[in-house]
Design an enzyme around this catalytic site. Structure first.
Site, short mmCIF file in Angstrom:
data_model
loop_
_atom_site.label_atom_id
_atom_site.label_comp_id
_atom_site.label_asym_id
_atom_site.label_seq_id
_atom_site.Cartn_x
_atom_site.Cartn_y
_atom_site.Cartn_z
N HIS A 108 0.81 -1.23 0.00
CA HIS A 108 0.00 0.00 0.00
C HIS A 108 0.85 1.28 0.00
CE1 HIS A 108 -3.42 -2.51 0.24
NE2 HIS A 108 -3.51 -2.66 1.55
N HIS B 249 -9.55 1.92 0.81
CA HIS B 249 -9.46 0.78 1.71
C HIS B 249 -10.60 0.77 2.73
CE1 HIS B 249 -7.59 -2.61 3.64
NE2 HIS B 249 -6.52 -2.52 2.87
N GLU C 30 -11.39 -3.91 -2.72
CA GLU C 30 -10.57 -2.83 -3.26
C GLU C 30 -10.42 -2.96 -4.77
OE1 GLU C 30 -6.93 -3.11 -0.59
OE2 GLU C 30 -8.35 -4.50 0.31
C1 BGC Z 1 -4.25 -6.59 1.94
C2 BGC Z 1 -4.05 -7.34 3.22
C3 BGC Z 1 -3.60 -6.39 4.27
C4 BGC Z 1 -4.62 -5.31 4.41
C5 BGC Z 1 -4.15 -4.24 5.33
C6 BGC Z 1 -5.32 -5.58 2.18
O1 BGC Z 1 -5.53 -4.84 1.03
O2 BGC Z 1 -4.60 -7.41 0.88
O3 BGC Z 1 -3.10 -8.36 3.04
O4 BGC Z 1 -3.36 -7.00 5.48
O5 BGC Z 1 -4.89 -4.70 3.20
O6 BGC Z 1 -4.82 -4.20 6.50
#
Ligand code: BGC
Length: 382
Positions: A136, A210, A348
């Site tokens: 991210h 998210h 997402e």
């Molecule tokens: C990911 C997870 C990650 C989470 C963050 C998601 O988009 O795929 O692996 O732990 O985001 O909290």
């Protein structure tokens, strides 16, 4: 007393005035101008504002920190409102421990293997923040930046423009990236997100939101009884670090088949090796429609108890369905209750994880002169 307070605040909202001076929460009126109030401060004194907007019966509260949706309220079949988005009550909690609750994600949604990629013959090392991988956008992604936010009313739409400029080299990414995200609430109560970005050097971009959804209301327990439909015949299996192996595997005959719709919980304990290593669902679904010029419907989430329904449409090729596997009961949400594993799920819209290292995946490269565009529309029903 309560009545008076509401009247005063509604008056302030109608005039488009921040209600912080009243010492309370600012409320927007349906279809009215978004209302700004002070939410808190970062350690360095930077002010974090919260914008309240409302249209077509959908109520949104957005922070200038991370473009975070702190609350999204929609009615159930009896008209009872609930906040269906996990979040916190203070800036400090967002800074200290947010697993990206409601945040804007960039420059790159999901993982890039070893935080490394090569573009035009040059290799780049990104900030690594998830084992050996970059997740991210790295240690300080767009979710941890303060955005410039401006409210608007345009015809029957109300919304926010969020701007952020990511400088050349930030988190290891090349090029200065100018990002504009527009959150729009339509008169039907749809929430639309338009992402735009331009760069001055070739770079990679993959922006998303998210949201952690619980259509029964945040803090109300598991989402395993929510019914989910995903219009995807394939998904991208991963290695143990959750980096795609490159295979586009068929969902048919596996727990990953959500094409006809089923409860999240139905096959979550099936013990498929992909589920075991991810502690549930945490995968990218390859949307059957592919990349489209306009948003097309790709997923539906429904809570049978409340009747609340979320439809997602996007122009993007992928959808990360994450079943809240890493929520472990240590975080207390905005409603004062702790969040445990499976108390929310994320959907997402995105390009596939690790695309910069996977030549067969659709490209995420953005070059000077091009405009990155991506749109996702959330439609609510009950
Ligand atoms: C990911 C997870 C990650 C989470 C963050 C998601 O988009 O795929 O692996 O732990 O985001 O909290």
């Amino acid at each position: 007393m309560e009545l008076n307070r509401r009247t005063v605040i509604a008056g302030a909202a109608a005039a488009g005035v921040a209600a912080t001076a009243l010492g309370g929460t600012a409320h927007a009126s349906d279809g009215g101008k978004p209302v700004k109030s002070l939410f808190g401060k970062l350690a360095d004194g930077t002010k974090v504002y919260r914008w309240s907007l409302q249209n077509g019966g959908t109520r949104l509260k957005v922070l200038s920190y991370g473009g975070v949706v702190q609350s999204l309220e929609i009615p159930d079949r009896h008209g009872r409102y609930a906040n269906v988005s996990l979040g916190f009550g203070s800036v400090d909690e967002y800074v200290a421990s947010s697993p990206y609750f409601g945040a804007l994600i960039g420059r790159y949604g999901n993982r890039i293997g070893k935080g490394r990629f090569t573009l035009d013959g040059k290799s780049y090392q990104l900030s690594v923040n998830d084992g050996v991988n970059s997740l991210h956008g790295g240690a300080k992604g767009f979710d941890k930046r303060v955005w410039d936010v401006e409210g608007f009313v345009k015809g029957s739409d109300v919304g926010l423009y969020l701007h952020y400029t990511s400088v050349d080299g930030e988190m290891g990414y090349p090029g200065t990236l100018k990002v504009k995200v527009t959150y729009t609430l339509t008169r039907h109560g749809d929430w639309r997100i338009d992402y735009e970005a331009v760069t001055d050097k070739a770079t990679v971009v993959n922006l998303t939101s998210h949201m952690y959804w619980n259509l029964a209301g945040e803090g109300s327990g598991t989402i395993e009884d929510h019914e989910l439909t995903i219009a995807a015949s394939r998904y991208t299996p991963t290695d143990t670090g959750l980096i795609p192996t490159g295979e586009l595997a068929k969902v048919s005959g596996t727990p990953f088949d959500f094409r006809k719709g089923k409860t999240v919980g139905r096959d979550i304990r099936a013990g498929h090796v992909q589920q075991v290593q991810a502690k549930g669902y945490d995968h990218n679904w390859v949307l059957d429609k592919g990349i489209t010029a306009r948003p097309e419907h790709v997923a539906t989430l429904r809570d049978p108890r409340s009747g609340r329904t979320l439809h997602i449409a996007t122009d993007q090729p992928g959808l990360q369905f994450y079943s809240g596997n890493f929520l472990d009961g240590t975080l207390t949400g905005s409603g004062g209750r702790t969040y445990r594993q499976g108390d929310a799920l994320c959907l997402e819209t995105q390009h596939f994880p690790d695309s910069p290292n996977q030549a067969a995946f659709p490209s995420t490269v953005l070059r000077p002169g091009q405009v990155y565009r991506s749109t996702t529309v959330h439609t609510f029903g009950n």
